[in-house]
Design a protein around this motif. Structure first.
Motif, PDB file in Angstrom:
ATOM      1  N   ASP A 199      -4.318   2.833   8.819  1.00 19.58           N
ATOM      2  CA  ASP A 199      -5.624   2.382   8.768  1.00 19.58           C
ATOM      3  C   ASP A 199      -6.070   0.826   8.790  1.00 19.58           C
ATOM      4  OD1 ASP A 199      -6.503   5.135   8.831  1.00 19.58           O
ATOM      5  OD2 ASP A 199      -7.795   5.017   7.056  1.00 19.58           O
ATOM      6  N   ALA A 250      -4.459  10.091   9.918  1.00 17.35           N
ATOM      7  CA  ALA A 250      -3.387  10.175   8.929  1.00 17.35           C
ATOM      8  C   ALA A 250      -1.971  10.326   9.884  1.00 17.35           C
ATOM      9  CB  ALA A 250      -3.509  11.088   7.835  1.00 17.35           C
ATOM     10  N   ARG A 270      -3.973  15.924  -0.331  1.00 20.29           N
ATOM     11  CA  ARG A 270      -3.222  14.535  -0.282  1.00 20.29           C
ATOM     12  C   ARG A 270      -2.262  14.269  -1.415  1.00 20.29           C
ATOM     13  NH1 ARG A 270      -6.333  10.560   3.221  1.00 20.29           N
ATOM     14  NH2 ARG A 270      -7.865  11.757   4.031  1.00 20.29           N
ATOM     15  N   GLU A 298       1.784  -1.482  -4.656  1.00 22.28           N
ATOM     16  CA  GLU A 298       0.611  -0.661  -4.552  1.00 22.28           C
ATOM     17  C   GLU A 298      -0.397  -1.259  -5.618  1.00 22.28           C
ATOM     18  OE1 GLU A 298      -1.184   1.963  -3.017  1.00 22.28           O
ATOM     19  OE2 GLU A 298      -2.471   1.554  -4.563  1.00 22.28           O
ATOM     20  N   GLN A 299      -1.454  -1.438  -5.177  1.00 23.91           N
ATOM     21  CA  GLN A 299      -2.616  -2.074  -6.015  1.00 23.91           C
ATOM     22  C   GLN A 299      -2.907  -1.081  -7.426  1.00 23.91           C
ATOM     23  OE1 GLN A 299      -6.019  -3.261  -4.001  1.00 23.91           O
ATOM     24  NE2 GLN A 299      -6.751  -0.995  -3.859  1.00 23.91           N
ATOM     25  N   LEU A 316      -1.830  -7.277  -3.529  1.00 24.99           N
ATOM     26  CA  LEU A 316      -1.533  -8.345  -2.643  1.00 24.99           C
ATOM     27  C   LEU A 316      -2.838  -9.404  -2.659  1.00 24.99           C
ATOM     28  CD1 LEU A 316       1.029  -9.915  -1.144  1.00 24.99           C
ATOM     29  CD2 LEU A 316      -0.590  -9.053   0.824  1.00 24.99           C
ATOM     30  N   ALA A 322      -5.694  17.151   7.140  1.00 21.76           N
ATOM     31  CA  ALA A 322      -5.066  18.350   8.018  1.00 21.76           C
ATOM     32  C   ALA A 322      -4.276  17.447   8.995  1.00 21.76           C
ATOM     33  CB  ALA A 322      -6.051  19.141   8.658  1.00 21.76           C
ATOM     34  N   GLY A 352       0.809  -1.234   0.131  1.00 20.74           N
ATOM     35  CA  GLY A 352      -0.038  -0.019  -0.195  1.00 20.74           C
ATOM     36  C   GLY A 352       0.890   1.251   0.034  1.00 20.74           C
ATOM     37  N   ALA A 363       0.408   5.995   5.243  1.00 28.41           N
ATOM     38  CA  ALA A 363       1.113   5.123   6.152  1.00 28.41           C
ATOM     39  C   ALA A 363       2.201   4.638   5.201  1.00 28.41           C
ATOM     40  CB  ALA A 363       0.315   3.891   6.571  1.00 28.41           C
TER      41      ALA A 363
HETATM   42  P1  FAD Z   1      -4.993   4.390   2.829  1.00 31.91           P
HETATM   43  O1  FAD Z   1      -4.728   5.794   2.433  1.00 31.91           O
HETATM   44  O2  FAD Z   1      -6.336   3.933   2.466  1.00 31.91           O
HETATM   45  O3  FAD Z   1      -3.916   3.823   1.687  1.00 31.91           O
HETATM   46  C1  FAD Z   1      -3.980   2.347   1.517  1.00 31.91           C
HETATM   47  C2  FAD Z   1      -3.253   1.962   0.161  1.00 31.91           C
HETATM   48  O4  FAD Z   1      -3.369   0.717   0.139  1.00 31.91           O
HETATM   49  C3  FAD Z   1      -4.117   2.572  -0.933  1.00 31.91           C
HETATM   50  O5  FAD Z   1      -3.097   3.270  -1.956  1.00 31.91           O
HETATM   51  C4  FAD Z   1      -4.495   1.361  -1.545  1.00 31.91           C
HETATM   52  O6  FAD Z   1      -4.837   1.444  -3.077  1.00 31.91           O
HETATM   53  C5  FAD Z   1      -3.682   0.512  -1.283  1.00 31.91           C
HETATM   54  N1  FAD Z   1      -3.947  -1.264  -1.126  1.00 31.91           N
HETATM   55  C6  FAD Z   1      -5.114  -1.551  -0.457  1.00 31.91           C
HETATM   56  N2  FAD Z   1      -5.201  -2.875  -0.601  1.00 31.91           N
HETATM   57  C7  FAD Z   1      -3.972  -3.348  -1.244  1.00 31.91           C
HETATM   58  C8  FAD Z   1      -3.474  -4.634  -1.765  1.00 31.91           C
HETATM   59  N3  FAD Z   1      -4.238  -5.890  -1.261  1.00 31.91           N
HETATM   60  N4  FAD Z   1      -2.431  -4.782  -2.276  1.00 31.91           N
HETATM   61  C9  FAD Z   1      -1.526  -3.436  -2.647  1.00 31.91           C
HETATM   62  N5  FAD Z   1      -2.086  -2.257  -2.197  1.00 31.91           N
HETATM   63  C10 FAD Z   1      -3.234  -2.238  -1.880  1.00 31.91           C
HETATM   64  N6  FAD Z   1      -6.899  12.019   9.084  1.00 31.91           N
HETATM   65  C11 FAD Z   1      -5.974  13.115   9.505  1.00 31.91           C
HETATM   66  O7  FAD Z   1      -5.190  12.760   9.909  1.00 31.91           O
HETATM   67  N7  FAD Z   1      -6.491  14.264   9.034  1.00 31.91           N
HETATM   68  C12 FAD Z   1      -7.595  14.564   8.350  1.00 31.91           C
HETATM   69  O8  FAD Z   1      -7.980  15.790   8.172  1.00 31.91           O
HETATM   70  C13 FAD Z   1      -8.620  13.707   7.869  1.00 31.91           C
HETATM   71  N8  FAD Z   1      -9.529  13.669   7.152  1.00 31.91           N
HETATM   72  C14 FAD Z   1     -10.220  12.569   6.684  1.00 31.91           C
HETATM   73  C15 FAD Z   1     -11.579  12.998   6.137  1.00 31.91           C
HETATM   74  C16 FAD Z   1     -12.307  11.691   5.388  1.00 31.91           C
HETATM   75  C17 FAD Z   1     -13.567  12.135   4.950  1.00 31.91           C
HETATM   76  C18 FAD Z   1     -11.793  10.567   5.642  1.00 31.91           C
HETATM   77  C19 FAD Z   1     -12.526   9.255   5.357  1.00 31.91           C
HETATM   78  C20 FAD Z   1     -10.422  10.136   6.359  1.00 31.91           C
HETATM   79  C21 FAD Z   1      -9.830  11.345   6.922  1.00 31.91           C
HETATM   80  N9  FAD Z   1      -8.436  11.207   7.736  1.00 31.91           N
HETATM   81  C22 FAD Z   1      -7.837  12.289   8.130  1.00 31.91           C
HETATM   82  C23 FAD Z   1      -8.029   9.775   8.021  1.00 31.91           C
HETATM   83  C24 FAD Z   1      -6.867   9.498   6.794  1.00 31.91           C
HETATM   84  O9  FAD Z   1      -7.346   9.623   5.592  1.00 31.91           O
HETATM   85  C25 FAD Z   1      -6.453   7.934   6.987  1.00 31.91           C
HETATM   86  O10 FAD Z   1      -6.204   7.697   8.162  1.00 31.91           O
HETATM   87  C26 FAD Z   1      -4.960   7.675   6.103  1.00 31.91           C
HETATM   88  O11 FAD Z   1      -5.515   8.329   4.919  1.00 31.91           O
HETATM   89  C27 FAD Z   1      -5.016   6.263   5.878  1.00 31.91           C
HETATM   90  O12 FAD Z   1      -3.788   6.153   5.349  1.00 31.91           O
HETATM   91  P2  FAD Z   1      -3.070   4.748   5.062  1.00 31.91           P
HETATM   92  O13 FAD Z   1      -2.050   4.741   4.251  1.00 31.91           O
HETATM   93  O14 FAD Z   1      -3.191   3.819   6.048  1.00 31.91           O
HETATM   94  O15 FAD Z   1      -4.368   4.071   4.115  1.00 31.91           O
END
Ligand code: FAD
Length: 429
Positions: free
Chosen positions: A315, A328, A117, A36-37, A139, A49, A13, A17
């Motif tokens: 997440d 985030a 973002r 990355e998928q 994956l 933010a 991913g 993160a």
């Molecule tokens: P993601 O951003 O979901 O990234 C996961 C990645 O993994 C993606 O690119 C996906 O394509 C990839 N992936 C998934 N499955 C697979 C697989 N099997 N194989 C390969 N790749 C895969 N947080 C803040 O701190 N401040 C904010 O202001 C804020 N506002 C938000 C507003 C909204 C409406 C929402 C819904 C969330 C908000 N968040 C905010 C939360 C924040 O967006 C998330 O906590 C953060 O983006 C999560 O990041 P991540 O990298 O864990 O997951």
């Protein structure tokens, strides 16, 4: 047996993160592969933010992450509001008077810090070697039995790869979480929090016409019964990020999709009691508007963030509703702690990785799970639905201050050192 410098860390991913972890590990001399998928590293054009702990965590991961953020971030535009996180407005008083004063203001050391973002991730990807990023790789599964005790990764396109450690940054619907606990485990899927959000980006000039300069150019939270609308400037002040949350007793129709098509008309109906300013603001959005279902892991948190040489990050581990604006930031805290642990000089083999990931779980699970629960409570607080608070705004202010303090008042570097000490203790035991 592969030597330390040959150990491969597979990051599944490439979201916030995955990329912050990738940068943190790469710049500590570890060998990373990002899978990355999506066909390319891309992100939706929405704002995110960061709270003060997130900025600390960026620096701890690597100063270049903080510098990247500095290049793309937008703070409140007014000099007197540099420390304001949000001005909170009571929509019962929003009669269209642009000069209406906030009911209360929540501040912190760094104020509001919005980025688009896509802009932030574009900067992060430049900090890892091009050859480390593998796109179009979803994956599907992994198993033991690769050469030198490595894990074998299988992708949906039929290709395979190997890694010594799997770091699952694959988001709220994490495939790795399903593989770790089983597709029928309660934590395999997130659950609906009975809120959805309209998201839009509006040109600054038009937003100023709708809600006035003070609210458009600085972060504003408009509270109301059963909903809240937040706005903050992004794109160096040229654009306003708008997120309008609405509570509902209805179920989300299709949990395999976290977004659905809706309309501006529906948004106007949902927020018809939020005053003329919000109505004008929503009229600036496009006629076809997506809504985002707010899911989280609050009902069924994973029993552990790490098992053997596989761990959940961001997440994937603690998907939260966004009401604290800290999901985030917690991803970046995870990355900081993991990078400190995995770069430990003492690690020479897979036992070291297992111990490091077990310590990561011990250090991060309580705080990550707290955020998920606290965010639910704070969402209710913004919408006057929190038990014991309802529409008492003095109590709401107190509750928000306390919970924001738990998020912001941490020493991320100390958290990392503590994790390293715990690692050394367990390693020698
Ligand atoms: P993601 O951003 O979901 O990234 C996961 C990645 O993994 C993606 O690119 C996906 O394509 C990839 N992936 C998934 N499955 C697979 C697989 N099997 N194989 C390969 N790749 C895969 N947080 C803040 O701190 N401040 C904010 O202001 C804020 N506002 C938000 C507003 C909204 C409406 C929402 C819904 C969330 C908000 N968040 C905010 C939360 C924040 O967006 C998330 O906590 C953060 O983006 C999560 O990041 P991540 O990298 O864990 O997951």
């Amino acid at each position: 047996m592969a030597t330390k410098k040959d150990h491969v860390f597979a990051i599944i991913g490439g979201g916030i993160a995955g990329l912050t972890l990738a940068v943190a590990l790469h710049h500590r001399g570890l060998r990373i592969k990002i899978f990355e998928q999506a066909g390319q590293m891309q992100e939706i054009g929405a704002g995110v933010a960061f709270t003060p702990n997130a900025l600390q965590a960026m620096r701890v991961c690597h100063p270049a992450i903080y510098e990247a953020y500095e290049r793309v971030r937008t703070r409140n535009l007014w000099p007197c509001k540099q420390k304001v996180w949000f001005d909170f407005y009571d929509t019962r008083n929003e009669d269209g008077d642009a000069a209406a004063k906030p009911a209360f203001t929540i501040s912190n050391d760094v104020g509001q810090n919005g980025v688009l973002r896509a802009h932030f991730l574009d900067e992060l990807i430049k900090l890892v070697p091009r050859e480390a990023a593998h796109v179009g790789k979803r994956l599907a599964s992994y198993e033991e039995g690769g050469p030198d005790g490595r894990l074998r990764l299988r992708f949906a396109d039929g290709s395979e790869d190997e890694a010594d450690v799997i770091l699952a940054c694959d988001g709220i619907k994490s495939r790795v979480r399903q593989l770790l606990f089983g597709a029928h485990h309660p934590c395999a899927l997130p659950s609906y929090t009975h809120r959805y959000a309209y998201r839009a980006l509006v040109p600054m000039e038009e937003a100023v016409d709708a809600i006035g300069k003070e609210k458009a150019q600085n972060a504003a939270m408009h509270m109301g019964k059963g909903g809240h609308v937040l706005t903050f400037p992004v794109n160096h002040g040229q654009t306003v990020n708008v997120v309008a949350f609405h509570a509902t007793s209805e179920e989300w129709p299709d949990s395999s999709k976290l977004t659905a098509q809706s309309t501006r008309e529906a948004a106007l109906r949902d927020f018809s009691n939020f005053g003329p300013g919000i109505t004008k603001l929503l009229k600036l959005t496009s006629p076809k508007l997506d809504i985002w279902a707010i899911f989280d892991l609050g009902e069924n948190p994973p029993p552990t963030f790490a098992m053997d040489r596989v761990c959940l990050v961001g997440d994937a581990a603690h998907a939260t509703s966004p009401h604290h604006g800290a999901g985030a930031g917690f991803c970046i805290e995870d990355a900081a702690v993991l990078a400190h642990l995995l770069a430990s000089e003492e690690i020479s083999d897979h036992r070291g990785h297992r111990v490091a990931l077990a310590v990561y779980d011990a250090v991060r699970r309580e705080r990550g799970s707290w955020l998920v629960q606290s965010s639910r409570r704070i969402g209710d607080t913004y919408e006057w639905m929190a038990e014991g608070i309802e529409d008492d705004l003095a109590k709401a202010e107190e509750e928000i201050k306390y919970r924001n303090g738990v998020i912001a008042d941490v020493d991320v570097e100390a958290m990392c050192h503590q994790a390293r000490e715990e690692f050394s203790k367990r390693w020698r035991a």
